[in-house]
Design an enzyme around this catalytic site. Structure first.
Site, PDB file in Angstrom:
ATOM      1  N   ASN A  71       0.847  -1.187   0.000  1.00  0.00           N
ATOM      2  CA  ASN A  71       0.000   0.000   0.000  1.00  0.00           C
ATOM      3  C   ASN A  71       0.886   1.242   0.000  1.00  0.00           C
ATOM      4  O   ASN A  71       1.782   1.385   0.828  1.00  0.00           O
ATOM      5  CB  ASN A  71      -0.900  -0.007   1.243  1.00  0.00           C
ATOM      6  CG  ASN A  71      -2.019   1.008   1.159  1.00  0.00           C
ATOM      7  OD1 ASN A  71      -1.880   2.040   0.498  1.00  0.00           O
ATOM      8  ND2 ASN A  71      -3.116   0.720   1.822  1.00  0.00           N
ATOM      9  N   HIS A 141     -10.241  -4.840  -2.559  1.00  0.00           N
ATOM     10  CA  HIS A 141      -8.871  -5.189  -2.175  1.00  0.00           C
ATOM     11  C   HIS A 141      -8.863  -5.623  -0.718  1.00  0.00           C
ATOM     12  O   HIS A 141      -9.490  -5.003   0.124  1.00  0.00           O
ATOM     13  CB  HIS A 141      -7.913  -4.014  -2.409  1.00  0.00           C
ATOM     14  CG  HIS A 141      -8.424  -2.692  -1.935  1.00  0.00           C
ATOM     15  ND1 HIS A 141      -9.416  -1.980  -2.592  1.00  0.00           N
ATOM     16  CD2 HIS A 141      -8.089  -1.943  -0.869  1.00  0.00           C
ATOM     17  CE1 HIS A 141      -9.663  -0.856  -1.951  1.00  0.00           C
ATOM     18  NE2 HIS A 141      -8.885  -0.804  -0.891  1.00  0.00           N
TER      19      HIS A 141
END
Ligand SMILES: [Zn+2]
Length: 180
Positions: A71, A141
């Site tokens: 991320n 996700h």
């Protein structure tokens, strides 16, 4: 849906690492790199990432139907996401092969993070829909966020001396090497 896999004592005391990352989370909250619509042609970053090299896209591992990526706006050091290649918003719409590999990649993410970082616990789960807190609701996700007691992390020293892109590159390499 948020599955807490280990007792958490809270976020701990702010440290240099957290101060380093906070501005980037703020940029994200303000809309930087967010898609302009809900379709795959509306600047969806999860469609663009697999077209990049692993290093550029911060991709840790590629599967047949899903991939694992760091991320760019992490809650914690080593914050991974498992993402289907297919632009799909609803977990209920995933096909069987995607469901299986999403689960398998989540397991492998836990193992890689334990091996590379000694993570003591994890937050695993997904936010479905804007009202549930999804930053990019159009493309689902699965978050895998490693946790440590007091939220110390596995690169507290380098975090104070390296700029963010270098830190992310090093973290990606560590996890790619630990991926089994
Ligand atoms: Zn997408």
């Amino acid at each position: 849906m948020l599955l807490v896999m280990h007792d958490q004592a809270g976020a701990g005391d702010p440290d240099n690492f957290q101060r380093l990352w906070t501005p980037h989370r703020m940029a994200y909250i303000k809309g930087e790199n967010k898609p302009t619509g809900t379709g795959p042609e509306d600047g969806c970053p999860f469609d663009a990432i697999p077209k990049m090299t692993d290093e550029e896209g911060l991709i840790v591992a590629r599967g047949n139907t899903v991939y694992a990526v760091l991320n760019l706006y992490p809650y914690n050091s080593g914050h991974l996401m498992v993402v289907p290649y297919r632009h799909v918003s609803d977990y209920a719409e995933l096909e069987a092969a995607e469901l299986v590999e999403l689960g398998e990649f989540t397991q492998r993410a836990l193992l890689a993070l334990r091996k590379a970082s000694g993570a003591q616990g994890f937050n695993v789960g997904m936010n479905l829909g804007h009202v549930a807190g999804a930053g990019i609701a159009a493309h689902l996700h699965q978050h895998v966020v490693p946790r440590w007691g007091g939220d110390t992390n596995f690169m507290p020293v380098v975090a104070q001396t390296k700029v963010l892109p270098q830190l992310l590159r090093d973290t990606r390499q560590l996890l790619a090497d630990a991926w089994g």
